[in-house]
Design an enzyme around this catalytic site. Structure first.
Site, PDB file in Angstrom:
ATOM      1  N   LYS A  52       0.732  -1.088  -0.049  1.00  0.00           N
ATOM      2  CA  LYS A  52       0.167   0.125  -0.101  1.00  0.00           C
ATOM      3  C   LYS A  52       0.762   1.231  -0.018  1.00  0.00           C
ATOM      4  O   LYS A  52       0.508   2.304  -0.436  1.00  0.00           O
ATOM      5  CB  LYS A  52      -0.831   0.013   1.219  1.00  0.00           C
ATOM      6  N   GLY A  53       1.955   1.294   0.480  1.00  0.00           N
ATOM      7  CA  GLY A  53       2.908   2.644   0.994  1.00  0.00           C
ATOM      8  C   GLY A  53       3.140   3.400  -0.350  1.00  0.00           C
ATOM      9  O   GLY A  53       3.265   4.403   0.050  1.00  0.00           O
ATOM     10  N   GLU A 108       8.172   2.360  -5.447  1.00  0.00           N
ATOM     11  CA  GLU A 108       8.039   1.889  -4.182  1.00  0.00           C
ATOM     12  C   GLU A 108       8.106   3.083  -3.365  1.00  0.00           C
ATOM     13  O   GLU A 108       8.549   4.142  -3.443  1.00  0.00           O
ATOM     14  CB  GLU A 108       9.412   0.956  -3.566  1.00  0.00           C
ATOM     15  N   ASP A 109       7.539   2.703  -1.965  1.00  0.00           N
ATOM     16  CA  ASP A 109       7.719   3.572  -0.796  1.00  0.00           C
ATOM     17  C   ASP A 109       9.305   3.883  -0.274  1.00  0.00           C
ATOM     18  O   ASP A 109       9.944   4.688  -0.253  1.00  0.00           O
ATOM     19  CB  ASP A 109       6.785   3.560   0.329  1.00  0.00           C
ATOM     20  N   ASP A 112      14.498  -1.271   1.908  1.00  0.00           N
ATOM     21  CA  ASP A 112      15.184  -1.545   3.213  1.00  0.00           C
ATOM     22  C   ASP A 112      16.105  -2.315   3.073  1.00  0.00           C
ATOM     23  O   ASP A 112      17.266  -2.082   2.535  1.00  0.00           O
ATOM     24  CB  ASP A 112      14.074  -2.020   4.292  1.00  0.00           C
ATOM     25  N   LYS A 140      16.799   3.379   2.270  1.00  0.00           N
ATOM     26  CA  LYS A 140      17.484   3.083   3.610  1.00  0.00           C
ATOM     27  C   LYS A 140      18.683   2.259   3.455  1.00  0.00           C
ATOM     28  O   LYS A 140      18.813   1.033   3.684  1.00  0.00           O
ATOM     29  CB  LYS A 140      16.520   2.213   4.705  1.00  0.00           C
ATOM     30  N   PHE A 161      13.386   3.940  11.770  1.00  0.00           N
ATOM     31  CA  PHE A 161      11.854   3.559  11.188  1.00  0.00           C
ATOM     32  C   PHE A 161      11.145   4.807  11.145  1.00  0.00           C
ATOM     33  O   PHE A 161      11.215   5.562  11.920  1.00  0.00           O
ATOM     34  CB  PHE A 161      11.144   2.842  12.419  1.00  0.00           C
ATOM     35  N   VAL A 162      10.822   5.022   9.768  1.00  0.00           N
ATOM     36  CA  VAL A 162      10.029   6.253   9.638  1.00  0.00           C
ATOM     37  C   VAL A 162       8.559   5.896   9.149  1.00  0.00           C
ATOM     38  O   VAL A 162       8.021   4.829   8.802  1.00  0.00           O
ATOM     39  CB  VAL A 162      10.581   6.983   7.997  1.00  0.00           C
ATOM     40  N   ASP A 168       3.448   3.448   6.814  1.00  0.00           N
ATOM     41  CA  ASP A 168       2.413   3.203   8.237  1.00  0.00           C
ATOM     42  C   ASP A 168       3.292   2.817   9.230  1.00  0.00           C
ATOM     43  O   ASP A 168       4.257   2.167   9.345  1.00  0.00           O
ATOM     44  CB  ASP A 168       1.539   2.371   7.900  1.00  0.00           C
ATOM     45  N   ARG A 174      -0.389   6.884   7.357  1.00  0.00           N
ATOM     46  CA  ARG A 174       0.182   6.891   5.968  1.00  0.00           C
ATOM     47  C   ARG A 174      -0.249   8.372   5.339  1.00  0.00           C
ATOM     48  O   ARG A 174       0.291   9.013   4.228  1.00  0.00           O
ATOM     49  CB  ARG A 174      -0.682   6.061   5.008  1.00  0.00           C
TER      50      ARG A 174
HETATM   51  P1  5GP Z   1      12.408  -4.668   2.251  1.00  0.00           P
HETATM   52  O1  5GP Z   1      12.306  -6.097   1.720  1.00  0.00           O
HETATM   53  O2  5GP Z   1      13.444  -3.772   1.392  1.00  0.00           O
HETATM   54  O3  5GP Z   1      13.281  -4.969   3.598  1.00  0.00           O
HETATM   55  O4  5GP Z   1      11.406  -4.317   2.497  1.00  0.00           O
HETATM   56  C1  5GP Z   1      10.897  -3.048   2.258  1.00  0.00           C
HETATM   57  C2  5GP Z   1       9.345  -2.969   2.841  1.00  0.00           C
HETATM   58  O5  5GP Z   1       9.253  -2.642   4.402  1.00  0.00           O
HETATM   59  C3  5GP Z   1       8.867  -1.439   2.483  1.00  0.00           C
HETATM   60  O6  5GP Z   1       8.042  -1.651   1.237  1.00  0.00           O
HETATM   61  C4  5GP Z   1       7.806  -1.276   3.624  1.00  0.00           C
HETATM   62  O7  5GP Z   1       6.662  -1.785   3.800  1.00  0.00           O
HETATM   63  C5  5GP Z   1       8.610  -1.932   5.082  1.00  0.00           C
HETATM   64  N1  5GP Z   1       9.484  -0.799   5.563  1.00  0.00           N
HETATM   65  C6  5GP Z   1      10.867  -0.799   5.773  1.00  0.00           C
HETATM   66  N2  5GP Z   1      11.339   0.040   6.450  1.00  0.00           N
HETATM   67  C7  5GP Z   1      10.400   0.797   6.724  1.00  0.00           C
HETATM   68  C8  5GP Z   1      10.073   2.042   7.678  1.00  0.00           C
HETATM   69  O8  5GP Z   1      10.921   2.849   8.235  1.00  0.00           O
HETATM   70  N3  5GP Z   1       8.734   2.328   7.849  1.00  0.00           N
HETATM   71  C9  5GP Z   1       7.686   1.738   7.568  1.00  0.00           C
HETATM   72  N4  5GP Z   1       6.644   1.922   7.837  1.00  0.00           N
HETATM   73  N5  5GP Z   1       7.868   0.670   6.769  1.00  0.00           N
HETATM   74  C10 5GP Z   1       9.227   0.167   6.435  1.00  0.00           C
END
Ligand code: 5GP
Length: 184
Positions: A52-53, A108-109, A112, A140, A161-162, A168, A174
């Site tokens: 959703k992000g 993508e939002d 990570d 990140k 964590f943002v 969210d 959001r």
């Molecule tokens: P990845 O597979 O890159 O570790 O995961 C990415 C997903 O983790 C993002 O689409 C998001 O949903 C969640 N995520 C990662 N860091 C954050 C953060 O700082 N805040 C929030 N709200 N979601 C995060």
């Protein structure tokens, strides 16, 4: 910070601070929109919003893109083998569009660890698109365990964590127009 940002801070005292203001976000999105418009002059790309992000980013970004384009939506979840995300994605909602021979921009939002986007790209490659690029509002980088090529990045952020602008906490916040950090 705008007056609106301050209003939200007053309303939500658990937000420690604004990391990226709404003004900074909108300015950077205009730059990314111009860059994408230049890169896709001879194409009609499909923007794929990862729910959703990424929904606010998709809405603002596409309004800054001057070339013809389409949008579609996808929702994925990571199979969780325990506390650590494996990054192996399960499709919760698939695309309606056929992406074969199309230029795809995944929106993508935040990236990570990079595991989710890496697995998603691998999965979409099996549908034989002409190209796939990633546009992520946030990167990140210090949290990365899987190197993934990111073509369009709004901001690099520290390992915090943002919330806000699509991101969210427990499905809430959001709607914030900025990226904020919660009190620990
Ligand atoms: P990845 O597979 O890159 O570790 O995961 C990415 C997903 O983790 C993002 O689409 C998001 O949903 C969640 N995520 C990662 N860091 C954050 C953060 O700082 N805040 C929030 N709200 N979601 C995060």
């Amino acid at each position: 910070m705008t007056f609106d940002d301050q209003e939200y801070l007053n309303r939500y005292p658990f937000i420690e601070r604004v990391l990226i203001s709404s003004e900074e976000i909108q300015k950077r999105i205009r730059q990314l929109g111009n860059e994408i418009s230049n890169d896709y002059k001879d194409s009609t790309p499909i923007f794929v919003c990862i729910l959703k992000g990424a929904y606010p980013f998709l809405a603002d970004l596409t309004r800054c893109v001057s070339v013809d384009h389409e949008v579609d939506f996808m929702a994925v979840s990571s199979y969780d083998g325990g506390t650590q995300s494996t990054g192996v994605v399960k499709i919760e909602k698939d695309l309606k569009s056929n992406i074969t021979n199309r230029d795809v921009i995944l929106v993508e939002d935040i990236i990570d660890t990079g595991l989710t986007i890496d697995n998603l790209m691998e999965l979409l490659q099996t549908r034989n698109p002409r190209s796939i690029r990633v546009a992520s509002l946030l990167d990140k980088k210090p949290a990365r365990t899987k190197e993934v090529p990111l073509h369009y990045v709004g901001f690099e952020i520290p390992k915090e964590f943002v919330i806000g602008y699509g991101l969210d906490y427990d499905e809430k916040y959001r709607n914030l127009p900025f990226i904020g950090i919660m009190k620990g």
